[in-house]
Write a protein that holds these residues in place. Structure first.
Motif, short mmCIF file in Angstrom:
data_model
loop_
_atom_site.label_atom_id
_atom_site.label_comp_id
_atom_site.label_asym_id
_atom_site.label_seq_id
_atom_site.Cartn_x
_atom_site.Cartn_y
_atom_site.Cartn_z
N PHE A 52 0.81 -1.22 0.00
CA PHE A 52 0.00 0.00 0.00
C PHE A 52 0.84 1.27 0.00
N SER A 53 2.07 1.17 0.51
CA SER A 53 2.92 2.36 0.57
C SER A 53 3.77 2.53 -0.69
N ASP A 54 3.69 1.61 -1.62
CA ASP A 54 4.49 1.68 -2.84
C ASP A 54 3.81 2.55 -3.88
N ASP A 55 4.56 3.46 -4.48
CA ASP A 55 3.99 4.38 -5.48
C ASP A 55 3.52 3.64 -6.73
N ASP A 56 4.28 2.66 -7.19
CA ASP A 56 3.89 1.91 -8.39
C ASP A 56 2.59 1.14 -8.17
N VAL A 57 2.41 0.61 -6.98
CA VAL A 57 1.18 -0.13 -6.68
C VAL A 57 -0.01 0.82 -6.69
N ARG A 58 0.15 1.97 -6.09
CA ARG A 58 -0.99 2.92 -6.06
C ARG A 58 -1.32 3.40 -7.47
N GLU A 59 -0.29 3.59 -8.28
CA GLU A 59 -0.55 4.03 -9.65
C GLU A 59 -1.27 2.94 -10.44
N ALA A 60 -0.83 1.69 -10.31
CA ALA A 60 -1.48 0.59 -11.03
C ALA A 60 -2.88 0.34 -10.51
N ALA A 61 -3.10 0.61 -9.22
CA ALA A 61 -4.43 0.39 -8.65
C ALA A 61 -5.45 1.38 -9.20
N SER A 62 -4.99 2.50 -9.74
CA SER A 62 -5.93 3.50 -10.26
C SER A 62 -6.67 2.98 -11.50
N TYR A 63 -6.10 2.00 -12.20
CA TYR A 63 -6.81 1.42 -13.35
C TYR A 63 -6.91 -0.11 -13.17
N PHE A 64 -7.18 -0.52 -11.92
CA PHE A 64 -7.22 -1.95 -11.59
C PHE A 64 -8.24 -2.71 -12.43
N PHE A 65 -9.46 -2.17 -12.58
CA PHE A 65 -10.51 -2.91 -13.28
C PHE A 65 -10.23 -3.02 -14.78
N ALA A 66 -9.41 -2.13 -15.31
CA ALA A 66 -9.06 -2.23 -16.73
C ALA A 66 -7.95 -3.26 -16.94
N ARG A 67 -6.94 -3.23 -16.07
CA ARG A 67 -5.81 -4.16 -16.21
C ARG A 67 -5.39 -4.63 -14.81
N PRO A 68 -6.13 -5.58 -14.22
CA PRO A 68 -5.82 -6.04 -12.86
C PRO A 68 -4.45 -6.69 -12.75
N GLY A 69 -3.97 -7.26 -13.85
CA GLY A 69 -2.66 -7.91 -13.79
C GLY A 69 -1.54 -6.95 -13.45
#
Length: 411
Positions: A52-69
């Motif tokens: 949760f504290s990782d910047d890359d994770v938060r950025e990828a989570a912003s479009y989770f439903f489009a590309r969950p992988g």
């Protein structure tokens, strides 16, 4: 008429069976397995915090439903990198160019574990007598003051200088620890209150001393002592392993002494008897006040060894931060080790590894060092809540919570 038959007297009840000695299997189920699972649970929760504290994770989570992988890959990558750096910084650096470089993290782990083990013993021993030593911090400071002064103010022969400095440091910690024990024995003052107050006394005492001409380094305005003489410093244990020194061996010897003292000596039996039931011990002819003073003096001596390892081993100079909060970390080590000297050694090594690896983790991955503090707190939290661990993993154990641990500690 014949006389009525008399009933035969009832047979006396059989004596209670002697309590069975704990077996390896029972120890594994009741202590070792829950402890290992508590550490595993703490690592799992820590992994969630890292993700949760990782910047890359938060950025990828912003479009989770489009590309969950992408999100799942970023989560796995952040956790793997953080814990990989933790391992490389504490156990084995697989990226090093030489064998010595690869093994150097172990030296850092042992270096950080050394004062933690000694401080953990300082908290564990009074537990046996039913006392809670919060004053390891102050005892470490007093020991460091005494050892440092001998180290830079006296000119003694090689060998003698080091022995005298170590002895003065341990004795200073023992005397500082004996004060709350004597207050409890003579006035009934609670050791938690008196040790906390003595921590403040020690903290301001070292601040005052480092401002005097006797302790402050010449030509310096900041609170720092002269350098400890080479004849009073603890030599390196293994060349190439950084600042790891013979203090680690002294602490292991102290842990062995603590184990013998608690489990094999008459003094240890009296401490455990007083901790189990002070009134019964008094009725049996034991001196409860003497047990209180003995327990706290021993605790101060072990804490003094932690102060000696700091000022004569790793730091080699006296400053106001010489204790570095080790006295409070020692409480956590003693709790995790269940006030058993062997457990304290294991807990000290674990926390030393977390501290050494945490620095590498922060430097290489940018993960906050506070994650390590959270991991330590979570480990103790799960250790203190065995029912939660049993419920999660469906264990058939009867572990004790914090309120019941004293019975197990005094056994």
């Amino acid at each position: 008429m014949s006389a009525p038959a008399t009933e035969a007297p009832a047979a006396p009840p059989p004596p209670p069976a002697a309590p069975s000695r704990p077996t390896a299997t029972s120890f594994w189920r009741s202590t070792a397995l829950p402890s290992l699972l508590s550490i595993a649970m703490a690592l799992v929760v820590g992994a969630v915090l890292i993700a949760f504290s990782d910047d890359d994770v938060r950025e990828a989570a912003s479009y989770f439903f489009a590309r969950p992988g992408d999100t799942l890959g970023a989560v796995f990558s952040s956790i793997a990198e953080a814990y990989g750096a933790l391992f490389r910084g504490s156990v084995l650096d697989v990226r090093a160019d030489s064998v010595v470089g690869a093994l150097r993290p172990i030296g850092q782990t042992l270096l950080f574990a050394t004062p933690l083990i000694a401080g953990g013993l300082a908290v564990a021993i009074p537990f046996k007598a039913g006392m809670f030593n919060i004053g390891a911090e102050g005892q470490i400071i007093l020991a460091a003051i005494g050892a440092a002064y001998v180290g830079f103010a006296f000119d003694l022969p090689v060998g003698v200088h080091l022995v005298v400095a170590v002895a003065v440091g341990v004795l200073g910690g023992a005397l500082w620890g004996a004060i709350p024990g004597a207050l409890k024995a003579t006035t009934g003052a609670h050791e938690v209150i008196t040790t906390i107050m003595l921590n403040y006394v020690a903290r301001f005492l070292i601040l005052f001393l480092l401002g005097t001409t006797y302790f402050q380094r010449e030509g310096r305005a900041d609170p720092i002592s002269p350098q400890i003489a080479d004849t009073a410093t603890l030599p390196a244990l293994i060349p190439g392993f950084g600042r790891l020194n013979w203090a680690f061996v002294l602490v292991l010897a102290a842990a062995a002494l603590a184990w013998w003292l608690v489990n094999r000596s008459t003094v240890g039996f009296r401490l455990r008897a007083v901790g189990a039931n002070a009134e019964a011990a008094r009725t049996a002819g034991m001196s409860v006040p003497r047990a209180y003073v003995t327990a706290m003096a021993l605790a101060g001596g072990f804490a003094g060894l932690a102060g000696v390892s700091q000022v004569l081993g790793s730091e080699r100079v006296l400053t106001t931060g010489i204790s570095a909060g080790l006295g409070f970390d020692a409480i956590t080590v003693a709790l995790l080790g269940r006030a058993n000297p062997v457990g304290v050694v294991a807990a000290g090594l674990l926390f030393g590894a977390l501290k050494a690896g945490g620095l590498t983790m922060q430097a290489q991955t940018g993960t906050s060092l506070d994650i390590v503090v959270v991991l330590q707190a979570l480990i103790v939290l799960f250790i203190a809540a065995p029912a939660l661990i049993s419920a999660i993993f469906r264990l058939r154990t009867t572990g004790a919570g914090v309120g019941q641990l004293s019975k197990g500690w005094n056994g």
